[in-house]
Scaffold this active site. Structure first.
Site, short mmCIF file in Angstrom:
data_model
loop_
_atom_site.label_atom_id
_atom_site.label_comp_id
_atom_site.label_asym_id
_atom_site.label_seq_id
_atom_site.Cartn_x
_atom_site.Cartn_y
_atom_site.Cartn_z
N GLU A 99 0.84 -1.21 0.00
CA GLU A 99 0.00 0.00 0.00
C GLU A 99 0.87 1.25 0.00
O GLU A 99 2.04 1.21 0.37
CB GLU A 99 -0.87 0.02 1.27
CG GLU A 99 -2.30 -0.38 1.04
CD GLU A 99 -3.12 0.61 0.22
OE1 GLU A 99 -2.53 1.45 -0.49
OE2 GLU A 99 -4.35 0.54 0.28
N ASP A 100 0.26 2.37 -0.37
CA ASP A 100 0.97 3.64 -0.24
C ASP A 100 0.81 4.23 1.16
O ASP A 100 1.74 4.79 1.71
CB ASP A 100 0.52 4.64 -1.32
CG ASP A 100 -0.98 4.83 -1.35
OD1 ASP A 100 -1.71 4.05 -0.71
OD2 ASP A 100 -1.45 5.75 -2.05
N ASP A 103 -4.20 4.95 6.62
CA ASP A 103 -4.77 6.17 7.18
C ASP A 103 -5.75 5.75 8.29
O ASP A 103 -5.34 5.46 9.41
CB ASP A 103 -5.43 6.94 6.03
CG ASP A 103 -5.87 8.33 6.40
OD1 ASP A 103 -5.61 8.78 7.52
OD2 ASP A 103 -6.51 8.99 5.57
N THR A 104 -7.04 5.67 7.98
CA THR A 104 -7.98 5.18 9.00
C THR A 104 -7.78 3.69 9.26
O THR A 104 -8.19 3.17 10.30
CB THR A 104 -9.45 5.39 8.54
OG1 THR A 104 -9.68 4.58 7.40
CG2 THR A 104 -9.74 6.84 8.23
N GLY A 105 -7.19 2.99 8.30
CA GLY A 105 -6.98 1.54 8.43
C GLY A 105 -8.12 0.73 7.83
O GLY A 105 -8.02 -0.49 7.74
N LYS A 131 -0.17 6.83 9.00
CA LYS A 131 -0.65 7.98 9.79
C LYS A 131 -1.39 7.42 11.00
O LYS A 131 -2.62 7.34 11.01
CB LYS A 131 -1.66 8.77 8.98
CG LYS A 131 -1.14 9.98 8.27
CD LYS A 131 -2.35 10.78 7.79
CE LYS A 131 -2.08 11.50 6.52
NZ LYS A 131 -3.28 12.15 5.99
N PHE A 152 -2.29 16.25 4.96
CA PHE A 152 -2.76 15.64 3.72
C PHE A 152 -1.60 15.57 2.73
O PHE A 152 -1.05 16.60 2.34
CB PHE A 152 -3.93 16.42 3.14
CG PHE A 152 -4.63 15.64 2.05
CD1 PHE A 152 -5.63 14.74 2.37
CD2 PHE A 152 -4.23 15.77 0.73
CE1 PHE A 152 -6.24 13.98 1.38
CE2 PHE A 152 -4.84 15.01 -0.27
CZ PHE A 152 -5.85 14.13 0.06
N ARG A 165 -0.26 12.37 -8.58
CA ARG A 165 0.32 11.05 -8.38
C ARG A 165 1.74 10.97 -8.96
O ARG A 165 2.55 10.15 -8.53
CB ARG A 165 -0.54 9.97 -9.06
CG ARG A 165 -1.90 9.75 -8.41
CD ARG A 165 -2.49 8.44 -8.89
NE ARG A 165 -3.93 8.33 -8.70
CZ ARG A 165 -4.51 7.86 -7.60
NH1 ARG A 165 -3.79 7.48 -6.58
NH2 ARG A 165 -5.83 7.77 -7.53
C1 PRP Z 1 -6.11 5.50 -0.37
C2 PRP Z 1 -4.80 4.75 -0.18
C3 PRP Z 1 -5.21 3.56 0.64
C4 PRP Z 1 -6.36 4.09 1.47
C5 PRP Z 1 -5.90 4.36 2.84
O1 PRP Z 1 -6.76 4.90 -1.44
O2 PRP Z 1 -4.22 4.37 -1.39
O3 PRP Z 1 -5.65 2.51 -0.17
O4 PRP Z 1 -6.81 5.29 0.84
O5 PRP Z 1 -6.92 4.91 3.60
P1 PRP Z 1 -7.62 4.19 4.82
O6 PRP Z 1 -6.54 3.61 5.68
O7 PRP Z 1 -8.33 5.34 5.49
O8 PRP Z 1 -8.57 3.18 4.29
P2 PRP Z 1 -7.97 5.56 -2.23
O9 PRP Z 1 -9.24 4.93 -1.80
O10 PRP Z 1 -7.88 7.06 -2.15
O11 PRP Z 1 -7.71 5.07 -3.71
P3 PRP Z 1 -6.41 5.22 -4.64
O12 PRP Z 1 -5.40 4.21 -4.17
O13 PRP Z 1 -6.92 4.92 -5.99
O14 PRP Z 1 -5.88 6.64 -4.52
#
Ligand code: PRP
Length: 179
Positions: A99-100, A103-105, A131, A152, A165
């Site tokens: 994953e990149d 965040d909330t998980g 985070k 952010f 991106r």
């Molecule tokens: C982003 C990111 C993770 C996720 C993390 O994806 O790439 O997959 O949010 O957030 P979380 O821990 O709160 O779930 P996004 O849904 O924005 O799609 P993307 O990868 O296409 O940018």
């Protein structure tokens, strides 16, 4: 250097490169002699994934999964949509989801829960960014590049409304406009 919405560089190309090498070495050491499938969680992880797998010095097979939280805003809505599943049967295999950002998980909690039902031999998560202050569900990555504050961030695969991106660094997006 970039547009006015980019406040500053948070993690430079050099820092990303060095940390990616460290993570790749650890993964290579941990999985030597095992059959490893690495799964890129599209779209955000694609840049990190491409750099990470090229630093791994054991055989690795790759796959992709598409997961997105609903909406194009700046926060996760809480529901995760899987629009493209992996192609591999992961039963009895070693799997790392890449994953990149955690965040909330919610995304990784959902994905790991779903993939765990397919009986992989092991299932771990590697994320460039984490985070911890934003967690809504209990979730920890196994290989984490950088723990970052609640800002952010965009670039190196991460977007704001699908933009930025392609930036080579992780940058802070200006959420408050200057007067
Ligand atoms: C982003 C990111 C993770 C996720 C993390 O994806 O790439 O997959 O949010 O957030 P979380 O821990 O709160 O779930 P996004 O849904 O924005 O799609 P993307 O990868 O296409 O940018």
């Amino acid at each position: 250097m970039y547009d006015k919405n980019i406040e500053k560089v948070l993690i430079s190309e050099e820092m990303i490169k060095q940390r990616t090498q460290e993570l790749a070495k650890k993964i290579s050491d941990d999985y030597r002699g095992k059959r490893l499938i690495m799964v890129c969680v599209l779209t955000g992880a694609m840049v990190f994934f491409a750099d990470l797998i090229r630093q791994i010095n054991i055989p690795v097979e790759v796959d992709t999964i598409v997961a997105s939280s609903y909406g194009a805003g700046m926060t996760t809505s809480g529901s995760v949509r899987i629009s493209k599943d992996i192609k591999y049967d992961i039963s009895g295999k070693h799997v790392i989801l890449v994953e990149d950002i955690i965040d909330t998980g919610v995304t990784l909690k959902t994905l790991t829960k779903m993939l765990a039902t397919r009986a992989p031999e092991s299932l771990k998560v590697c994320s460039l960014l984490d985070k911890p202050s934003r967690r809504k569900v209990d979730f920890e990555g196994d290989y984490v590049g950088f723990k970052i504050p609640d800002e952010f961030v965009v670039g190196y695969g991460l977007d704001y409304a699908e933009k930025y991106r392609n930036l080579p660094e992780v940058c802070v997006y200006r959420t408050q406009q200057e007067n």
